[in-house]
Enzyme design. Structure first.
Site, mmCIF file in Angstrom:
data_model
loop_
_atom_site.group_PDB
_atom_site.id
_atom_site.type_symbol
_atom_site.label_atom_id
_atom_site.label_comp_id
_atom_site.label_asym_id
_atom_site.label_seq_id
_atom_site.Cartn_x
_atom_site.Cartn_y
_atom_site.Cartn_z
ATOM 1 N N THR A 434 0.853 -1.188 0.000
ATOM 2 C CA THR A 434 0.000 0.000 0.000
ATOM 3 C C THR A 434 0.889 1.238 0.000
ATOM 4 O O THR A 434 2.042 1.188 0.408
ATOM 5 C CB THR A 434 -0.911 -0.018 1.250
ATOM 6 N N GLY A 534 0.527 0.122 5.445
ATOM 7 C CA GLY A 534 0.982 -0.748 6.525
ATOM 8 C C GLY A 534 -0.006 -1.758 7.050
ATOM 9 O O GLY A 534 0.091 -2.168 8.204
#
Length: 646
Positions: A434, A534
């Site tokens: 991401t 994360g």
């Protein structure tokens, strides 16, 4: 203080931090742009939080700022702002550029959430381009499938292309074709491999298919740092979208050369032939054709007088984070004289237990509200958060592990609390591939955008198809493994007795942790836009930074650089990091770690948690600042730039 305009009324928390960090020594005029300001701390902090912030932390701008996890992405956004684009145009340019330079993290094979604030109207909303399950998806489709996150069955219907097109059409200044030019050039001409690109390029996920292995591991190893990386198939794919619009991605239109949909549908049939019981996806052309993004209202809450606006369902980010804030509001976080200074045992103790409680609720009650009745109001009701937070006692670890509460009586007046059934906890896959970036433009529009393809390199397969001559037509972008964010086995909601709120359903979006966030002053002025990648730690990374700004009085860069802690389940396993590499922070004090262990927490070895990129606006002067995270390769570019700096 030297500047009287900040001495008119008392200020605390974030308001004070903004004023001190960004206004006390400001002397430049609006058109001078880049000025170095003095920075002071607004509170007495423990030793690990003292010292001078990075020298750039006082640079002020007037015509826009981008804060991006990659320098090439930052450059793409800055150039679009310089061409007259607004924050929305710049955000779309950055998103496409990151597909080139951070292909392991995000791209058009995935989706995300774009939180937007429009200065002219005062509106704040999100464009939800989260992937959907295909129409033929079933709740048990992952059962018996080994390494499901590396199989075609994990691929959700991508949303980024339609989501960004909607953003431009409704709120941008520039046409799609112009906004895509920086990304097209990057893919076509190439870029010098960055240290992070090289470090993650040749991991096992990137070698899941022959085509991906050949691209990411040329000659059997990662490309050397500084070597030229080109992706001409991706440049061609971008050109087709630029020329024909989003329909060229979502519809098979041979007359226009629009074959991208064929590459997505064929690519997601990948069944990992190197492993037994492989399983491809069920996506069909109709799934792509029917995909539409959704405009959503953010989740909204208050903390110490500031308004927090964050991502709503199908993300769990905003609900979980604001629930934690509301549970902690009764504690004097930031007051070192009472033991609640930054990095103290008391501070981390109450933060950890707030996380444990909120994550136990998240596991049961959060999912795609278009399909399940997420009790958003109840979860944030003061009566509910008050009763849940009452279990947090400084100097003690909450035991036994918390279980989900029942927020429904706070959602619906007169409803009696239910009895909790004994059922297995849901299991989802990891979410690590991401990226996040934030933008503010010269008009005051702000964007906080988190974008993803789920795990590193998605399923490790490029969109593409076999041509008549037997060769593979590679379209240059990776397919996501987003559907492993669903519960990977069927579950039961322990209060309703119905299917788990995050179980697979046709056309449903899997629950996300992505949490693009904005903080507004008590009078409604937008102050900060920020977020993080994360996985489930996204929620806690944003939470840490918010407390650093509001409670600990840190500048934006210090708030980003400071060490973080995270708990992502009801268990008492605490993750920590040492702070951003190269910053003045060196981790939490050993006495704090020992203190947590003495309370019964398990504290892991330090490892990077998140990568926050943010922009901030001084509400008194309108000056703009950025903060970037060196846990990845964060870069801030502010405008105007000195001549010759491009």
């Amino acid at each position: 203080m030297s500047n009287s305009k900040y001495a008119l009324r008392p200020m605390t928390g974030l308001q004070f931090a903004v004023a001190v960090a960004f206004g006390s020594f400001a002397v430049a005029h609006a058109d001078e742009g880049d000025e170095t300001l003095g920075v002071q701390s607004s509170v007495v902090l423990p030793a690990q939080a003292k010292g001078s912030p990075p020298s750039w932390a006082g640079k002020a701008y007037r015509q826009g700022v981008v804060a991006v996890a990659n320098p090439y992405g930052a450059e793409a956004g800055a150039r679009i702002l310089e061409q007259g684009g607004n924050a929305i145009d710049a955000a779309v340019a950055i998103a496409y550029a990151l597909n080139v330079v951070e292909p392991q993290s995000a791209g058009i094979g995935g989706g995300g959430f774009m939180l937007i604030h429009i200065a002219r109207t005062g509106e704040t909303f999100a464009i939800d381009s989260r992937e959907r399950a295909p129409a033929k998806a079933t709740p048990d489709m992952f059962v018996g499938v080994p390494n499901a996150s590396l199989q075609g069955v994990a691929v959700g219907v991508p949303g980024m292309v339609r989501g960004t097109a909607l953003a431009l059409q409704q709120y941008g200044n520039l046409p799609l074709a112009q906004v895509l030019q920086p990304a097209i050039r990057l893919a076509d001409d190439g870029f010098a491999a960055t240290p992070r690109y090289s470090a993650v390029s040749c991991n096992p996920r990137s070698q899941n298919s022959p085509e991906a292995a050949a691209f990411f591991c040329p000659n059997g190893g990662p490309p050397p740092v500084g070597s030229l990386v080109q992706n001409k198939p991706l440049a061609e794919t971008f050109r087709k979208i630029a020329s024909n619009g989003p329909d060229c991605f979502y519809k098979l239109i041979p007359a226009k050369g629009c074959d991208i949909a064929k590459g997505v549908v064929e690519g997601q049939k990948f069944n990992r032939p190197q492993a037994p019981n492989g399983k491809g996806g069920s996506m069909e052309f109709s799934d792509l054709e029917n995909y539409q993004p959704t405009v959503r209202a953010p989740t909204v809450g208050t903390y110490r007088g500031y308004t927090i606006k964050a991502m709503s369902s199908p993300s769990s980010g905003g609900l979980t984070m604001i629930q934690m804030m509301k549970m902690l509001e009764r504690f004097p976080i930031g007051d070192a004289s009472q033991g609640y200074g930054f990095g103290s045992v008391k501070t981390l103790n109450v933060m950890a237990d707030a996380m444990r409680i909120a994550f136990s609720d998240r596991a049961v009650w959060m999912g795609d509200k278009d399909f399940v009745p997420v009790p958003s109001t109840g979860l944030l009701a003061s009566g509910y958060t008050g009763s849940r937070g009452a279990a947090i006692v400084p100097g003690m670890r909450l035991t036994p592990n918390p279980t989900a509460g029942d927020p429904r009586p706070f959602e619906t007046a007169g409803l009696e609390p239910g009895t909790m059934l004994a059922v297995a906890d849901p299991v989802t896959g990891p979410e690590k591939g991401t990226t996040h970036f934030s933008v503010v433009d010269k008009w005051g529009n702000m964007v906080s955008y988190t974008n993803t393809i789920e795990s590193s390199h998605g399923i490790g397969v490029f969109a593409g198809y076999k041509q008549d001559d037997g060769t593979f037509k590679n379209l240059g972008f990776l397919l996501n493994n987003e559907l492993t964010d669903f519960n990977t086995a069927t579950t039961t909601n322990p209060y309703t007795g119905t299917a788990g709120f995050n179980d697979v359903q046709p056309n449903k979006r899997p629950r996300s942790s992505m949490n693009p966030t904005m903080i507004f002053s008590p009078d409604g002025t937008p102050l900060v836009a920020f977020g993080s990648p994360g996985g489930a730690t996204i929620i806690n990374s944003v939470f840490n930074v918010a407390l650093n700004l509001i409670d600990h009085g840190m500048t934006l860069q210090d708030a980003i650089d400071a060490p973080r802690m995270s708990v992502t389940s009801a268990a008492s396993n605490v993750s920590i990091d040492n702070g951003a590499p190269g910053s003045r922070f060196t981790g939490f004090p050993p006495a704090t770690i020992d203190g947590l262990k003495a309370l019964g927490y398990s504290v892991g070895n330090p490892a990077d948690i998140g990568s926050v990129q943010g922009v901030i606006v001084d509400m008194q002067t309108g000056k703009q600042y950025g903060g970037a995270d060196s846990r990845r390769e964060g870069k801030v570019i502010g405008l105007p730039r000195p001549q010759g700096s491009k």
